[in-house]
Design a protein around this motif. Sequence first.
Motif, mmCIF file in Angstrom:
data_model
loop_
_atom_site.group_PDB
_atom_site.id
_atom_site.type_symbol
_atom_site.label_atom_id
_atom_site.label_comp_id
_atom_site.label_asym_id
_atom_site.label_seq_id
_atom_site.Cartn_x
_atom_site.Cartn_y
_atom_site.Cartn_z
ATOM 1 N N ALA A 1 0.864 -1.164 -0.045
ATOM 2 C CA ALA A 1 -0.098 0.084 0.065
ATOM 3 C C ALA A 1 0.883 1.341 0.040
ATOM 4 N N ASP A 2 0.253 2.217 -0.619
ATOM 5 C CA ASP A 2 0.725 3.767 -0.479
ATOM 6 C C ASP A 2 1.028 4.172 1.067
ATOM 7 N N CYS B 1 5.354 4.887 -2.072
ATOM 8 C CA CYS B 1 4.475 5.443 -2.958
ATOM 9 C C CYS B 1 4.577 4.882 -4.444
ATOM 10 N N PRO C 1 -0.759 1.772 -10.358
ATOM 11 C CA PRO C 1 -1.314 1.575 -9.057
ATOM 12 C C PRO C 1 -2.729 0.662 -9.038
ATOM 13 N N VAL C 2 -3.068 -0.074 -8.218
ATOM 14 C CA VAL C 2 -4.348 -0.756 -7.850
ATOM 15 C C VAL C 2 -5.047 0.030 -6.727
ATOM 16 N N GLU C 3 -6.252 -0.056 -6.740
ATOM 17 C CA GLU C 3 -7.149 0.571 -5.519
ATOM 18 C C GLU C 3 -7.770 -0.876 -5.072
ATOM 19 N N LEU C 4 -7.714 -1.020 -3.746
ATOM 20 C CA LEU C 4 -8.329 -2.004 -2.985
ATOM 21 C C LEU C 4 -9.385 -1.754 -1.993
ATOM 22 N N GLY C 5 -10.287 -2.230 -1.848
ATOM 23 C CA GLY C 5 -11.331 -1.853 -0.704
ATOM 24 C C GLY C 5 -10.894 -2.439 0.595
ATOM 25 N N THR D 1 -10.746 2.778 1.238
ATOM 26 C CA THR D 1 -9.910 2.144 -0.051
ATOM 27 C C THR D 1 -8.527 2.400 0.299
ATOM 28 N N VAL D 2 -7.862 1.707 -0.248
ATOM 29 C CA VAL D 2 -6.128 1.994 -0.440
ATOM 30 C C VAL D 2 -5.676 1.692 -1.544
ATOM 31 N N THR D 3 -4.545 2.629 -1.910
ATOM 32 C CA THR D 3 -3.899 2.405 -3.367
ATOM 33 C C THR D 3 -2.608 1.913 -3.222
#
Length: 456
Positions: A208-209, A238, A245-249, A256-258
Motif C-alpha cells: 500500500a501507498d 508511493c 497502481p491498483v485500488e483495493l477496498g 479504500t487503499v492504493t
Amino acid sequence: MDDAGRWDEAIGSFLHSYTGDGTQIDSSRVQPGITAFLVRSFDGAALQFSFPVVVQRNLPAEIALDPAGADGAAATLIERVKGQAESVPALGPLYGKGVPGSQRYRDTIEPYTVIHSDETLASHLWKADARNFCDCEGIHVILRGAMPCPDGDGRRQVADALGGLADAVGTIVEKTPARVVDASWLASLDQKRLRRGLRERGLVAFVADGSKLARTLTHHRCFFRVAGPKTGVNIPFCCPVELDPVELGLPASGGTVTGLGIRQREVLAIAGSNAQGKSTFLEGILAGRDDHAPHDGRELVVTARGACTAESTTMGLAGADISMFFSTLPPGVSGTVRSVHGMGSGSMTMAWQVQSAIARHAPLLIIDEDRAAPNLLVKSCLQKEEITPLSEILFHDRTKMGDTALVFAACAMDTLIARADRIMVLDRHEASAIDTGEFRRMLAETLRKTADGLEK
C-alpha cells in the motif's frame, strides 16, 4: 523438602488458591512444567515462573466483529500491559525487576507489532498466539518472568507477588476501552481478507501507498519480520503512476487503499544503486505473509501464503532437480540433473530452490542479488553451454516459470533486469519506474560502447 520440591509446592498452592476480582487461574491450560512452573534460576538469584490466567471479559460480545480478528485485540492488550510494566510496581516480575542481571528477562516486555504469523516467529517474546488469545470466556494469557529469590521460606512472599501481578494485568485489561482494541481487531481482519482476496484480483502481493518498510533491529528482535518500525527517517512507499497502481477496498474497516499490486506470473524488477532500499522492499513483501498491528508500517502489505525465496548457499543435496538450469552435472556430485546427490555449490543449491518453488506452484518467488549466485542469474562469456542462467530462461522459455511470479532486486545484473515485465527503480528509498523498452535500449547502447572500448 528439597529446594525444587518447596517451589513446586508453592506454585501448586498458588494455582489452587488464587482468586482475583475478575481474573482467575486458567485451569484448563495449566500444564505443569510447561505453562505452570516456579524454579530457581541457574545462578540461584531468581525464581523464574510461568502460570496461565484468564481475565473474564467477553470482548467478542462487546465489539461484535468477526472473531477471526480477535488476535488483534489480544495483541493490543498485551502491548498495553508491557507499556505500563515499568510504571506499575506490581508488574515488576514480568521483567525481573530487582533481580541481578535482569536484562535477561526483559524479552517479556519487548514491544511486538506482529499480530499473527502462520510460522513460529519470536517464540521467546510475549505476544498473541495459541496460548495468548481472547474468546468469549475472556482474555487468556501466560504470565511469565522472574523475581528475586526470597530469604527463608518465602512461599507467602511468592504468592503475594504472583497474585499482585495477575491482579495488575487483569485491571489493565478490564479498564482498556473497547475502542482501543477495535482498531487492531479491524486491522487484523483487513489483512486476512485482503490476502484471501489477492487471487481473484490476479495478484500475489500488494504494497500500500504510505507503507513504511524499514525496520529497527533490537537484541530481542533481530529478524526483519519481527522487528519494529525504523526510528528516525522512514520514507513511506508511493507506487509510481507508470506501474499502474491498483485500488483495493478495505473489507473490514471500510474505505479504500492504493498501492503496488504484484501480478500473478509476472516478473518484476526492483532496481537501483547500492543501499537504496531494494532489500528492504523485498523484506517488506515477505513480511506481508504476517498480520501487523496499526502503526507497524506494514499493516497494509499483504502477500499470498506460500511466497518463498531462493538464495545461494552450500548444502548437501539428495535427489534435487536442477535440470531447469543444468544440462549436465559438474564434477564432485553424482546422479543426474533431475536427481542430484552430493554437496551442492551455491548456484546448484539455488537452482534447486528455484525449481522446487515452481514445482510446488509457489505464487511468488523472491530473489535478492545480494544473496544470489550471479552465475545462475546472468550469462558470462566464460560460462559453458551446459548452464542456462535465469536471464536466458526468461528470454527464451518463460513457460518454465509456470504459475510462479518472480520479484528480484538487482543493481549490476542489467541483462536480467532487461527481461522483467515491469521495472521499479529505488533512489534514496523513493520509488520511480522506467519503461522496459527504454531500459533495453539504454542497455544495448551501453553494451555497444563497452564492446567498442574492448576492441580498441
